[in-house]
Design an enzyme around this catalytic site. Structure first.
Site, PDB file in Angstrom:
ATOM      1  N   HIS A  97       0.862  -1.192   0.000  1.00  0.00           N
ATOM      2  CA  HIS A  97       0.000   0.000   0.000  1.00  0.00           C
ATOM      3  C   HIS A  97       0.899   1.244   0.000  1.00  0.00           C
ATOM      4  O   HIS A  97       1.937   1.269   0.665  1.00  0.00           O
ATOM      5  CB  HIS A  97      -0.913   0.000   1.231  1.00  0.00           C
ATOM      6  CG  HIS A  97      -1.955   1.075   1.169  1.00  0.00           C
ATOM      7  ND1 HIS A  97      -1.654   2.389   1.432  1.00  0.00           N
ATOM      8  CD2 HIS A  97      -3.264   1.048   0.831  1.00  0.00           C
ATOM      9  CE1 HIS A  97      -2.751   3.124   1.265  1.00  0.00           C
ATOM     10  NE2 HIS A  97      -3.737   2.315   0.897  1.00  0.00           N
ATOM     11  N   GLU A 167      -4.252   1.915  -7.119  1.00  0.00           N
ATOM     12  CA  GLU A 167      -4.626   3.026  -6.249  1.00  0.00           C
ATOM     13  C   GLU A 167      -3.748   4.235  -6.563  1.00  0.00           C
ATOM     14  O   GLU A 167      -2.645   4.371  -5.980  1.00  0.00           O
ATOM     15  CB  GLU A 167      -4.433   2.635  -4.786  1.00  0.00           C
ATOM     16  CG  GLU A 167      -5.309   1.488  -4.337  1.00  0.00           C
ATOM     17  CD  GLU A 167      -5.564   1.558  -2.835  1.00  0.00           C
ATOM     18  OE1 GLU A 167      -6.730   1.565  -2.443  1.00  0.00           O
ATOM     19  OE2 GLU A 167      -4.599   1.624  -2.060  1.00  0.00           O
TER      20      GLU A 167
HETATM   21  P1  PGA Z   1      -9.705   6.077   0.436  1.00  0.00           P
HETATM   22  O1  PGA Z   1      -8.487   5.046   0.663  1.00  0.00           O
HETATM   23  O2  PGA Z   1     -10.894   5.262  -0.032  1.00  0.00           O
HETATM   24  O3  PGA Z   1      -9.922   6.715   1.762  1.00  0.00           O
HETATM   25  O4  PGA Z   1      -9.251   7.016  -0.623  1.00  0.00           O
HETATM   26  C1  PGA Z   1      -8.250   3.970  -0.207  1.00  0.00           C
HETATM   27  C2  PGA Z   1      -7.028   3.196   0.224  1.00  0.00           C
HETATM   28  O5  PGA Z   1      -6.025   3.817   0.611  1.00  0.00           O
HETATM   29  O6  PGA Z   1      -7.012   1.949   0.199  1.00  0.00           O
END
Ligand code: PGA
Length: 249
Positions: A97, A167
């Site tokens: 992540h 992401e």
């Molecule tokens: P968010 O986070 O939905 O608050 O943007 C997503 C993530 O970091 O997995």
């Protein structure tokens, strides 16, 4: 529930949120979800994994850890290993992540070794990739993501033990969701890149989108080609919001 790569996946990443009292939130969520046609996973902080595993044991909800160390044990103060997550009852782990990469370093051998270690401990991995704004504004985002995939997907990966989450860093926690076109183009790129990986000869893994997903935009995001689910941060903290996202699939 065992991970099924043919189903949509709705995953909630609680990040550093939640105390023991959050068990009530999980109980309410479990009472709302009675569907078997999706993989539904929550990633609470490490301290809540055992409790949540216990509460969710005969439900449709699965539990995972937000990160793991690449070694099984040793002098690594502050770290948690994949075998510890397994021991606590987790079935999944998030690898790479962007927030964890920023905190613990970006060393790619480290990320891929976490993936190996997670698979050795029978954890399903959600491998996160995503570019920051400067990479995108230089137009280097496709190459950047291909490299991240090469540096994180292990030879032990297959579609039954691996998911990819795209992401974009600029969309995480900002309310600034990537556009439909951006998501579509990058998911197509990821899908094409993974087709050349030997370990996915039998089929590509699920590709999730993450970054400011909420009940209002989830249905549209989930309808995009090559989007097989979502990884949700902020909107997974509230059982009603998270359930609305689950229902929008
Ligand atoms: P968010 O986070 O939905 O608050 O943007 C997503 C993530 O970091 O997995």
């Amino acid at each position: 529930m065992k991970f099924n790569p043919d189903l949509i996946t709705i995953a909630g990443n609680w990040k550093m949120n939640g105390h023991k009292a959050a068990a009530a939130e999980i109980e309410k969520l479990i009472n709302l979800i009675n569907e078997t046609d999706a993989n539904i996973i929550l990633f609470p902080p490490f301290t809540l994994i055992s409790d949540f595993v216990e509460i969710s044991k005969s439900s449709y909800l699965s539990i995972g850890g937000q990160d793991c160390h690449h070694k099984d044990s040793g002098a690594f103060t502050s770290s948690i290993s994949a075998s510890m997550l397994r021991d606590a009852g987790a079935d999944y782990v998030i690898i790479g992540h962007s927030e964890a990469r920023a905190l613990h370093g970006n060393d790619s051998s480290n990320v891929i070794n976490k993936t190996y270690n997670a698979h050795e401990n029978n954890l399903v991995t959600i491998i996160c990739v995503g570019e920051d704004l400067s990479v995108r504004s230089e137009g280097k985002h496709y190459d950047f993501i291909s490299k991240q995939l090469e540096n994180a997907v292990a030879r032990t990966s297959n579609r039954n033990n691996t998911l990819i989450a795209y992401e974009p860093i600029w969309a995480i926690g900002t309310g600034d969701t990537a556009s439909i076109e951006d998501i579509q183009d990058m998911h197509a790129h990821i899908n094409n890149t993974l087709k050349d990986f030997d370990m996915f000869k039998k089929g590509n893994p699920s590709i999730l989108y993450g970054g400011s997903v909420n009940p209002k935009n989830a249905a549209q995001i989930l309808s995009i080609n090559n989007v097989n689910g979502v990884l949700v941060g902020g909107s997974s903290l509230d059982h009603i919001e998270f359930n609305e996202i689950i229902k929008s699939k």
